[in-house]
Design an enzyme around this catalytic site. Structure first.
Site, PDB file in Angstrom:
ATOM      1  CB  CYS A   1      -0.950  -0.044   1.179  1.00  0.00           C
ATOM      2  SG  CYS A   1      -1.803  -1.636   1.214  1.00  0.00           S
TER       3      CYS A   1
ATOM      4  CG  HIS B   1      -1.673   4.046   5.672  1.00  0.00           C
ATOM      5  ND1 HIS B   1      -1.637   3.962   4.307  1.00  0.00           N
ATOM      6  CD2 HIS B   1      -1.860   2.779   6.122  1.00  0.00           C
ATOM      7  CE1 HIS B   1      -1.785   2.689   3.952  1.00  0.00           C
ATOM      8  NE2 HIS B   1      -1.932   1.954   5.023  1.00  0.00           N
TER       9      HIS B   1
ATOM     10  CG  PHE C   1      -0.274  -5.883   4.253  1.00  0.00           C
ATOM     11  CD1 PHE C   1      -0.642  -5.263   5.429  1.00  0.00           C
ATOM     12  CD2 PHE C   1      -1.263  -6.516   3.506  1.00  0.00           C
ATOM     13  CE1 PHE C   1      -1.961  -5.258   5.857  1.00  0.00           C
ATOM     14  CE2 PHE C   1      -2.590  -6.520   3.927  1.00  0.00           C
ATOM     15  CZ  PHE C   1      -2.933  -5.884   5.106  1.00  0.00           C
TER      16      PHE C   1
END
Lengths: 77, 416
Positions: free
Chosen positions: B165, B305, B403
């Protein structure tokens, strides 16, 4: 036009996104119809699936025009 | 060697809340949710039945049939948003040194739908490997920048960054640094993702990563709310034209903002869980400020985020308090994922665009769907809840984490 020829033509029109008037017997996949090496492999695979035949790689190399494809498939069927 | 300055001169977006920059900004300011029941496949057996899909995307308006067969959705999205950004930049493609134009793109996964369909077709077959010759070149994550360069003839640096991401934030930072170092004058950057497929939904569901608020998809993405229960999967693309300042000035380009720095770090902690104290996140914001030559007090806004996961949101806000101290209360903090969902590899790009448009317009888009305060979150922080806020922004940060523990933070500044 034979049944095989019209089915071959339909596959080429679909996969290469060309006008069906361009798909004449002497038309070359790469020189006239804008196919690249990957398109050509895909066309051969589609012919195999549509007509339930196997086209070995060394034979596939000799199929570069619409007419050659139709002739090969008519022979193989 | 003196580093060159880098500015943003073009923007493009294809998002769940708007199919171009103007629609995207309108959606952000209106507090629009992009979430809805999934239309792409039957979700009967899926735990989560909604996502933030692209809507009313007429592929035939952009691609002919032959192009469509060669492009996975993630690459289609890339082509559309990069075309918008290139046109927006006003660069004359016939009058630019194309060896000095690169494409550095982010994609967290790549052609997941292509991979899924080809493997399923093989599994259903007779064991003979009849893979489509376009399978690999459609699927690989680097094909999006490849196709952008082929379309426009850009012969500079060209590759994809993959950090889940954080991918497109990494792309922006690489683009920034290559221009700073003189490798390129212009880099088309950004990212795209198209993972709303059976494999994508099923995979994220089995990790318990996604919200399962099926009764109310549009309120499911609720960053910082006490009842948040996971992220909402989104898809789409964002593109930014990064350009060397003198090059932009010489051609009289419109300049949105300066890209003043990028921070990079790793959690080195767990494959998917965030570090509970946000150690890596603290490091990435400090690195970014240091790289940009900024003091914590310089920062006016942070696009977090903020994915709406129980652990991640708290850890990120703790990290912000640690880095900014008392000044944290003065910062407009928001999460645009409350509206767009999580675009994975495209998140960093569309969120950077949001930060830049917020600077341009003097308005911070809201964090929507907040109804109950989380007792683990300091109530003195300004999370820009539910309504947009007017704010004069000189410096904005955009955080993205992936991740694997990848953290990236980009700093934008109004041009002085």
């Amino acid at each position: 036009m034979s049944d095989i020829a019209s089915r071959v033509k339909a596959i080429i029109v679909d996969k290469l996104g060309v006008d069906e008037n361009e798909v004449v017997t002497e038309a070359s996949f790469t020189n006239d119809l804008g196919a690249d090496s990957l398109d050509t492999v895909e066309l051969i695979m589609e012919f195999e699936k549509e007509f339930d035949i196997q086209i070995p790689d060394d034979q596939a190399e000799n199929i570069s025009t619409v007419g050659q494809a139709v002739a090969y498939i008519e022979e193989a069927k | 060697m003196e580093l060159k300055r880098v500015v943003v001169t073009g923007l493009g977006a294809l998002t769940p809340i708007g199919n171009n920059i103007s629609e995207y900004w309108d959606g952000l300011i209106a507090g629009k949710s992009g979430a809805a029941p999934i239309s792409y496949f039957d979700t009967e057996h899926f735990k989560t039945k909604f996502a933030c899909e692209i809507k009313n995307f007429d592929t035939k308006a952009y691609f002919d049939r032959k192009e469509l067969r060669r492009l996975d959705k993630f690459a289609q999205y890339a082509m559309v948003s990069s075309d918008e950004a290139i046109a927006d930049s006003g660069i004359d493609l016939n009058n630019v040194d194309k060896y000095r134009v690169g494409v550095i793109w982010g994609a967290g996964i790549g052609g997941l739908e292509t991979f899924q369909n080809e493997v399923m077709s093989y599994a259903k077959g007779d064991g003979k490997p009849r893979f489509n010759p376009f399978f690999i070149p459609k699927m690989i994550a680097d094909i999006a920048p490849g196709n952008i360069s082929i379309k426009h003839g850009f012969m500079g640096p060209n590759y994809t960054t993959v950090s889940a991401c954080a991918s497109s934030a990494n792309a922006l930072i690489d683009a920034l640094n290559y221009i700073r170092l003189g490798y390129s004058d212009v880099i088309v950057s950004g990212g795209s993702e198209a993972a709303v497929t059976e494999a994508g939904m099923g995979g994220f569901n089995s990790m318990h990563a996604l919200s399962t608020r099926n009764e109310s998809p549009e309120t499911a993405s609720r960053p910082f709310d006490a009842n948040r229960d996971g992220f909402v999967l989104g898809e789409g693309s964002g593109a930014l034209i990064l350009e060397e300042y003198e090059h932009a000035k010489a051609r009289g380009a419109k300049i949105y903002a300066e890209v003043v720095g990028g921070g990079l770090s790793s959690d080195a902690y767990h494959m998917t869980a965030p570090h509970p104290e946000g150690q890596g996140v603290i490091a990435v914001m400090k690195n970014c400020l240091n790289n940009a030559g900024l003091k914590p007090e310089d920062v006016d806004a942070i696009n977090t985020h903020g994915t709406s996961t129980p652990l991640g949101d708290v850890a990120e806000l703790k990290a912000i308090k640690e880095v900014f101290g008392e000044h944290a209360k003065n910062i407009n903090i928001n999460s645009t994922k409350s509206m767009t969902g999580h675009l994975l590899g495209a998140a960093g790009a569309i969120e950077a665009i949001s930060s830049i448009l917020a600077m341009q317009n003097g308005i911070v888009p809201p964090t929507i769907n907040h109804s109950q305060a989380d007792e683990n979150i300091d109530p003195e922080l300004n999370l820009t809840l539910n309504k947009p806020q007017k704010r004069n922004i000189k410096v904005a940060l955009s955080n993205t984490f992936g991740f694997g523990g990848h953290n990236a933070c980009v700093a934008f500044k109004t041009l002085e």
